[in-house]
Enzyme design. Structure first.
Site, PDB file in Angstrom:
ATOM      1  N   SER A 148      43.653 -39.071 -24.879  1.00 32.50           N
ATOM      2  CA  SER A 148      44.485 -39.129 -23.659  1.00 32.50           C
ATOM      3  C   SER A 148      45.929 -38.649 -24.549  1.00 32.50           C
ATOM      4  O   SER A 148      46.167 -38.752 -25.696  1.00 32.50           O
ATOM      5  CB  SER A 148      44.900 -40.549 -23.314  1.00 32.50           C
ATOM      6  OG  SER A 148      45.941 -40.738 -22.698  1.00 32.50           O
ATOM      7  N   TYR A 158      45.583 -49.497 -24.895  1.00 32.62           N
ATOM      8  CA  TYR A 158      44.755 -48.157 -24.634  1.00 32.62           C
ATOM      9  C   TYR A 158      44.917 -47.072 -25.604  1.00 32.62           C
ATOM     10  O   TYR A 158      44.115 -46.252 -26.022  1.00 32.62           O
ATOM     11  CB  TYR A 158      45.093 -47.917 -23.206  1.00 32.62           C
ATOM     12  CG  TYR A 158      44.418 -46.436 -22.620  1.00 32.62           C
ATOM     13  CD1 TYR A 158      42.925 -46.509 -22.206  1.00 32.62           C
ATOM     14  CD2 TYR A 158      45.211 -45.448 -22.513  1.00 32.62           C
ATOM     15  CE1 TYR A 158      42.619 -45.469 -21.659  1.00 32.62           C
ATOM     16  CE2 TYR A 158      44.663 -44.224 -22.101  1.00 32.62           C
ATOM     17  CZ  TYR A 158      43.271 -44.269 -21.493  1.00 32.62           C
ATOM     18  OH  TYR A 158      42.937 -43.281 -21.273  1.00 32.62           O
TER      19      TYR A 158
HETATM   20  N1  LIG Z   1      42.081 -39.988 -15.284  1.00 32.26           N
HETATM   21  C1  LIG Z   1      43.291 -40.071 -16.131  1.00 32.26           C
HETATM   22  O1  LIG Z   1      44.499 -39.807 -15.785  1.00 32.26           O
HETATM   23  C2  LIG Z   1      42.972 -39.686 -17.670  1.00 32.26           C
HETATM   24  C3  LIG Z   1      44.040 -39.561 -18.632  1.00 32.26           C
HETATM   25  C4  LIG Z   1      43.669 -39.531 -19.871  1.00 32.26           C
HETATM   26  C5  LIG Z   1      42.459 -39.827 -20.367  1.00 32.26           C
HETATM   27  N2  LIG Z   1      41.553 -40.219 -19.549  1.00 32.26           N
HETATM   28  C6  LIG Z   1      40.195 -40.586 -20.000  1.00 32.26           C
HETATM   29  O2  LIG Z   1      39.327 -39.690 -19.473  1.00 32.26           O
HETATM   30  C7  LIG Z   1      37.937 -40.303 -19.293  1.00 32.26           C
HETATM   31  C8  LIG Z   1      37.548 -40.040 -17.974  1.00 32.26           C
HETATM   32  O3  LIG Z   1      38.430 -40.907 -17.120  1.00 32.26           O
HETATM   33  P1  LIG Z   1      38.490 -40.816 -15.551  1.00 32.26           P
HETATM   34  O4  LIG Z   1      39.615 -40.841 -14.997  1.00 32.26           O
HETATM   35  O5  LIG Z   1      37.258 -39.855 -15.201  1.00 32.26           O
HETATM   36  O6  LIG Z   1      37.774 -42.257 -15.185  1.00 32.26           O
HETATM   37  P2  LIG Z   1      37.165 -43.015 -13.972  1.00 32.26           P
HETATM   38  O7  LIG Z   1      37.069 -41.939 -12.696  1.00 32.26           O
HETATM   39  O8  LIG Z   1      37.230 -44.295 -13.786  1.00 32.26           O
HETATM   40  O9  LIG Z   1      35.238 -42.836 -14.319  1.00 32.26           O
HETATM   41  C9  LIG Z   1      35.196 -43.626 -15.692  1.00 32.26           C
HETATM   42  C10 LIG Z   1      33.635 -43.064 -15.885  1.00 32.26           C
HETATM   43  O10 LIG Z   1      33.225 -43.734 -17.368  1.00 32.26           O
HETATM   44  C11 LIG Z   1      32.041 -44.453 -16.922  1.00 32.26           C
HETATM   45  N3  LIG Z   1      32.186 -45.826 -18.002  1.00 32.26           N
HETATM   46  C12 LIG Z   1      33.112 -46.423 -18.277  1.00 32.26           C
HETATM   47  N4  LIG Z   1      32.770 -47.420 -19.282  1.00 32.26           N
HETATM   48  C13 LIG Z   1      31.438 -47.010 -19.576  1.00 32.26           C
HETATM   49  C14 LIG Z   1      30.320 -47.383 -20.741  1.00 32.26           C
HETATM   50  N5  LIG Z   1      30.815 -48.579 -21.190  1.00 32.26           N
HETATM   51  N6  LIG Z   1      29.011 -46.779 -20.800  1.00 32.26           N
HETATM   52  C15 LIG Z   1      28.913 -45.984 -19.686  1.00 32.26           C
HETATM   53  N7  LIG Z   1      29.927 -45.452 -18.890  1.00 32.26           N
HETATM   54  C16 LIG Z   1      31.175 -46.006 -18.759  1.00 32.26           C
HETATM   55  C17 LIG Z   1      32.060 -45.216 -15.592  1.00 32.26           C
HETATM   56  O11 LIG Z   1      30.666 -45.151 -15.386  1.00 32.26           O
HETATM   57  P3  LIG Z   1      30.216 -46.292 -13.842  1.00 32.26           P
HETATM   58  O12 LIG Z   1      31.219 -45.878 -12.867  1.00 32.26           O
HETATM   59  O13 LIG Z   1      29.006 -45.631 -13.690  1.00 32.26           O
HETATM   60  O14 LIG Z   1      30.494 -47.510 -14.530  1.00 32.26           O
HETATM   61  C18 LIG Z   1      32.604 -43.783 -14.921  1.00 32.26           C
HETATM   62  O15 LIG Z   1      31.387 -42.726 -14.812  1.00 32.26           O
HETATM   63  C19 LIG Z   1      38.146 -41.631 -19.941  1.00 32.26           C
HETATM   64  O16 LIG Z   1      37.881 -41.838 -21.307  1.00 32.26           O
HETATM   65  C20 LIG Z   1      39.734 -41.933 -19.726  1.00 32.26           C
HETATM   66  O17 LIG Z   1      39.991 -42.753 -20.671  1.00 32.26           O
HETATM   67  C21 LIG Z   1      41.571 -40.218 -18.092  1.00 32.26           C
END
Ligand SMILES: NC(=O)c1ccc[n+]([C@@H]2O[C@H](COP(=O)([O-])OP(=O)(O)OC[C@H]3O[C@@H](n4cnc5c(N)ncnc54)[C@H](OP(=O)(O)O)[C@@H]3O)[C@@H](O)[C@H]2O)c1
Length: 246
Positions: A141, A154
């Site tokens: 991030s 975080y």
């Molecule tokens: N969106 C942003 O603005 C942003 C910015 C910076 C970094 N990130 C990073 O990008 C990554 C993806 O984020 P996103 O925004 O796409 O999140 P999201 O839409 O909330 O999706 C999260 C995904 O991670 C899975 N997950 C969470 N904990 C898990 C675990 N312990 N084991 C297996 N699967 C798990 C969830 O699976 P289920 O739904 O099946 O539980 C879901 O598929 C994360 O690492 C996040 O920190 C996101």
């Protein structure tokens, strides 16, 4: 296609950035293992979408923050595939809390899902890469470099991901396995659904490219990092943030 005959494992691929990454890698020819934790129907929909476009994909359930679950996942995939070529450690959770509301349970939740998961998955899957090596991408991030108030835990969990990325690149380099991270800023997924519109507007205004990221923006950066064109890049964390971070 640049990833023809490659096998890619993507965690958190049921939704958001992971889903977009699974689709992007499949569109470039990879056979994709879609790892999800809870949302089986969403993961199956990703698999169906890939297959309808002529690609190959399977969905597997695992909690990537738990050692037993990760070991079981690696065993199943070792049975199904001779080797893997790409691992995307994308799964993660976001939490923000002020000082006064911090506790061990919150710390554990953030570090288990965001950091321990990268350690467990890398350790379990490193032996599955073949002699030709491959590529690992961890999703970090921009907050790892520029934390905001109330995001300390975080942000620290993602700064640790950047440190693991560098150290694992040193250890896996001799096996021709590259390890990099992609560090997004606000990207439109379920994770950012709750952010107030005023904050989103501020973020848009302060982003040189003048908009917020879609999951595909981050997925394309990940697909670029795992491509053969990036064969000389390892141990790096790439900001994919529209130029936002100073
Ligand atoms: N969106 C942003 O603005 C942003 C910015 C910076 C970094 N990130 C990073 O990008 C990554 C993806 O984020 P996103 O925004 O796409 O999140 P999201 O839409 O909330 O999706 C999260 C995904 O991670 C899975 N997950 C969470 N904990 C898990 C675990 N312990 N084991 C297996 N699967 C798990 C969830 O699976 P289920 O739904 O099946 O539980 C879901 O598929 C994360 O690492 C996040 O920190 C996101």
């Amino acid at each position: 296609m640049p990833l023809q005959d490659k096998v890619a494992v993507v965690s958190g691929a049921s939704r958001g950035i992971g889903r977009a990454t699974a689709l992007a890698l499949a569109a470039r020819g990879a056979s994709v293992v879609v790892v999800y934790r809870q949302q089986r129907d969403a993961a199956r929909a990703v698999v169906d979408e890939i297959r309808s476009a002529g690609g190959r994909a399977h969905a597997f359930q695992a909690d990537v923050g738990r050692a037993n679950s990760v070991r079981a996942l690696a065993d199943v995939i070792a049975d199904e595939h001779d080797r893997i070529d790409i691992l995307v450690n994308n799964a993660g959770v976001f939490g923000a809390r002020p000082i006064g509301e911090l506790d061990s349970a919150f710390f554990d939740e953030q570090f288990h899902n965001n950091t321990l998961s990268v350690m467990l998955m890398t350790q379990a899957f490193a032996p599955l890469f073949g002699a030709a090596g491959g590529s690992i991408v961890n999703v970090s991030s921009n907050l790892a470099r520029a934390p905001r108030a109330e995001t300390g835990v975080y942000s620290a969990s993602k700064a640790a991901v950047d440190a693991l990325t560098r150290a694992f690149a040193l250890e896996l380099g001799p096996r021709r396995i590259r390890v990099n991270a992609v560090a997004p800023f606000i990207t439109r997924t379920d994770m950012t659904d709750g952010i107030p519109e005023t904050r989103l507007e501020h973020a848009r205004e302060k982003t040189p490219l003048g908009r917020l990221a879609e999951p595909e923006d981050i997925a394309n950066a990940i697909a670029a990092l795992v491509s053969p064109d990036m064969a000389w890049v390892t141990g790096r964390s790439l900001l994919a943030d529209g130029g936002f971070t100073d």
